[in-house]
Design a protein around this motif. Structure first.
Motif, PDB file in Angstrom:
ATOM      1  N   UNK A 129     -24.503 -37.891   2.729  1.00 23.01           N
ATOM      2  CA  UNK A 129     -24.135 -39.041   1.908  1.00 23.01           C
ATOM      3  C   UNK A 129     -25.179 -39.189   0.807  1.00 23.01           C
ATOM      4  N   UNK A 130     -24.785 -38.918  -0.433  1.00 21.87           N
ATOM      5  CA  UNK A 130     -25.708 -39.004  -1.572  1.00 21.87           C
ATOM      6  C   UNK A 130     -25.653 -40.376  -2.242  1.00 21.87           C
ATOM      7  N   UNK A 131     -24.847 -41.271  -1.708  1.00 21.55           N
ATOM      8  CA  UNK A 131     -24.671 -42.571  -2.341  1.00 21.55           C
ATOM      9  C   UNK A 131     -25.557 -43.652  -1.758  1.00 21.55           C
ATOM     10  N   UNK A 132     -25.284 -44.878  -2.156  1.00 28.23           N
ATOM     11  CA  UNK A 132     -26.113 -46.020  -1.730  1.00 28.23           C
ATOM     12  C   UNK A 132     -25.346 -47.000  -0.849  1.00 28.23           C
ATOM     13  N   UNK A 133     -24.237 -46.537  -0.234  1.00 29.30           N
ATOM     14  CA  UNK A 133     -23.457 -47.372   0.672  1.00 29.30           C
ATOM     15  C   UNK A 133     -23.196 -46.623   1.975  1.00 29.30           C
ATOM     16  N   UNK A 134     -23.061 -47.392   3.057  1.00 26.50           N
ATOM     17  CA  UNK A 134     -22.579 -46.802   4.306  1.00 26.50           C
ATOM     18  C   UNK A 134     -21.158 -46.292   4.097  1.00 26.50           C
ATOM     19  N   UNK A 135     -20.854 -45.140   4.663  1.00 29.84           N
ATOM     20  CA  UNK A 135     -19.525 -44.558   4.505  1.00 29.84           C
ATOM     21  C   UNK A 135     -18.910 -44.265   5.879  1.00 29.84           C
ATOM     22  N   UNK A 136     -17.688 -44.742   6.132  1.00 28.65           N
ATOM     23  CA  UNK A 136     -16.983 -44.351   7.353  1.00 28.65           C
ATOM     24  C   UNK A 136     -16.181 -43.079   7.115  1.00 28.65           C
ATOM     25  N   UNK A 137     -16.005 -42.284   8.172  1.00 26.63           N
ATOM     26  CA  UNK A 137     -15.142 -41.110   8.045  1.00 26.63           C
ATOM     27  C   UNK A 137     -14.653 -40.683   9.419  1.00 26.63           C
ATOM     28  N   UNK A 138     -13.602 -39.907   9.400  1.00 26.00           N
ATOM     29  CA  UNK A 138     -13.171 -39.096  10.527  1.00 26.00           C
ATOM     30  C   UNK A 138     -13.259 -37.643  10.084  1.00 26.00           C
ATOM     31  N   UNK A 139     -13.819 -36.816  10.928  1.00 22.54           N
ATOM     32  CA  UNK A 139     -13.666 -35.373  10.740  1.00 22.54           C
ATOM     33  C   UNK A 139     -12.905 -34.839  11.931  1.00 22.54           C
ATOM     34  N   UNK A 140     -11.855 -34.081  11.652  1.00 17.05           N
ATOM     35  CA  UNK A 140     -11.071 -33.457  12.705  1.00 17.05           C
ATOM     36  C   UNK A 140     -10.933 -31.978  12.395  1.00 17.05           C
ATOM     37  N   UNK A 141     -11.476 -31.138  13.280  1.00 17.71           N
ATOM     38  CA  UNK A 141     -11.257 -29.704  13.115  1.00 17.71           C
ATOM     39  C   UNK A 141      -9.801 -29.408  13.478  1.00 17.71           C
ATOM     40  N   UNK A 142      -9.207 -28.461  12.743  1.00 10.16           N
ATOM     41  CA  UNK A 142      -7.758 -28.269  12.800  1.00 10.16           C
ATOM     42  C   UNK A 142      -7.434 -26.792  13.049  1.00 10.16           C
ATOM     43  N   UNK A 143      -7.771 -26.293  14.256  1.00 13.56           N
ATOM     44  CA  UNK A 143      -7.467 -24.899  14.580  1.00 13.56           C
ATOM     45  C   UNK A 143      -6.080 -24.793  15.208  1.00 13.56           C
ATOM     46  N   UNK A 144      -5.183 -24.064  14.572  1.00 12.79           N
ATOM     47  CA  UNK A 144      -3.822 -23.936  15.069  1.00 12.79           C
ATOM     48  C   UNK A 144      -3.688 -22.688  15.935  1.00 12.79           C
ATOM     49  N   UNK A 145      -3.156 -22.875  17.141  1.00 10.86           N
ATOM     50  CA  UNK A 145      -2.994 -21.815  18.128  1.00 10.86           C
ATOM     51  C   UNK A 145      -1.503 -21.579  18.338  1.00 10.86           C
ATOM     52  N   UNK A 146      -1.145 -20.356  18.690  1.00 13.16           N
ATOM     53  CA  UNK A 146       0.246 -19.996  18.923  1.00 13.16           C
ATOM     54  C   UNK A 146       0.637 -20.355  20.356  1.00 13.16           C
ATOM     55  N   UNK A 147       1.543 -21.326  20.526  1.00 15.84           N
ATOM     56  CA  UNK A 147       1.956 -21.749  21.862  1.00 15.84           C
ATOM     57  C   UNK A 147       2.474 -20.572  22.678  1.00 15.84           C
ATOM     58  N   UNK A 148       3.181 -19.654  22.045  1.00 17.58           N
ATOM     59  CA  UNK A 148       3.779 -18.542  22.779  1.00 17.58           C
ATOM     60  C   UNK A 148       2.741 -17.570  23.318  1.00 17.58           C
ATOM     61  N   UNK A 149       1.483 -17.711  22.870  1.00 18.00           N
ATOM     62  CA  UNK A 149       0.384 -16.891  23.398  1.00 18.00           C
ATOM     63  C   UNK A 149      -0.410 -17.622  24.482  1.00 18.00           C
ATOM     64  N   UNK A 150      -0.140 -18.921  24.683  1.00 19.32           N
ATOM     65  CA  UNK A 150      -0.941 -19.742  25.592  1.00 19.32           C
ATOM     66  C   UNK A 150      -0.363 -19.676  27.002  1.00 19.32           C
TER      67      UNK A 150
END
Length: 287
Positions: A129-150
């Motif tokens: 955060x390079x700014x001068x305010x508190x910042x809220x966020x969500x980070x969600x990793x988004x790895x897509x897997x093939x159901x037919x391989x699971x």
């Protein structure tokens, strides 16, 4: 810019111009993620901006997954976040790749570092955060897997499981949840939230015997998002996909403004950075 790198038994293809997307992630020549479709046209219906480009492989969703207003600002976060629409940079060192991108809407630099071990991939994330305010966020990793391989999944216990469309499900155990996922019939898709997991590990096993154990820091993530799409979404002929994903989430939904209202978003103070790791450990021929 498409590039391919090899680190021991690992192979990774990525495209910096396409939101820093990981196009392929292979271990010992086996694809852990879904592959790029041979051809792509956007659906004729409106399923959100994210569906206007091919959906496969791995993206980072930041500062929200779902489209919503950013708390305290006159900015609407786009579908699946901002970063997947921006060009990224990369730096390679021995055994690692460091991807980075600057937000155009927030005073933030985001980094995704991949450290390739013999049987482990460490995903290390950093938000500055390079700014001068508190910042809220969500980070969600988004790895897509093939159901037919699971072949199987192992999930932690939980307080509850919430279906995005139907509300809380009457599931009592991780085994119930596993059976529920594999009962989702062809032509259907579910977005679930495993609320307050009692452990920090999720495991999925492929039909060829390779098993991935993902571990994450519980102090940052109050839920695990489970996307399970068995040829059900997007619901238009020729566009349905077969994919799933297991995604640690800061919040009870994948929408930043909901997480912020509940006090469950991740918060970063002015002129500082925050880091966390998510680990994928490869286990072979797990029974």
């Amino acid at each position: 810019m498409n590039k391919s790198e090899i680190f021991g038994d690992w192979l990774v293809d990525y495209d910096l111009k396409d939101g820093g997307r990981i196009k392929r992630l292979c271990f010992n020549r086996f694809d852990l993620l879904t592959r790029e479709p041979s051809r792509f046209t956007p659906p004729s219906q409106d399923f959100g901006k994210f569906e206007t480009r091919p959906v496969y492989g791995y993206d980072d969703c930041f500062p929200s997954v779902e489209r919503c207003g950013y708390p305290g600002k006159e900015w609407v976060v786009p579908d699946h976040g901002e970063l997947c629409w921006l060009p990224w940079e990369v730096e390679q060192k021995t055994g690692q790749l460091t991807f980075s991108v600057k937000s155009q809407a927030l005073p933030v630099t985001f980094k995704r570092e991949l450290f390739f071990g013999e049987n482990e991939l460490r995903w290390s994330f950093e938000v500055n955060n390079h700014g001068n305010e508190w910042l809220p966020f969500q980070h969600v990793m988004h790895p897509l897997l093939n159901i037919e391989e699971i072949a199987d999944v192992k999930l932690p216990g939980f307080k509850s499981v919430v279906d995005e469309s139907e509300g809380e499900l009457k599931l009592k155990s991780s085994e119930d949840l596993r059976d529920f996922l594999f009962s989702v019939g062809k032509g259907h898709a579910r977005m679930l939230y495993l609320v307050q997991p009692d452990d920090n590990k999720v495991q999925w096993k492929y039909k060829n015997g390779v098993c991935v154990e993902m571990s994450f820091p519980q102090e940052y993530f109050s839920s695990i998002g489970i996307w399970w799409d068995n040829w059900g979404y997007p619901n238009e002929e020729g566009h349905r996909r077969c994919e799933c994903a297991f995604e640690p989430i800061a919040g009870l939904t994948s929408k930043l403004d909901d997480a912020h209202k509940a006090g469950l978003a991740t918060y970063i103070e002015p002129d500082s950075c925050i880091t966390w790791d998510i680990r994928w450990k490869i286990k072979k021929n797990v029974s």
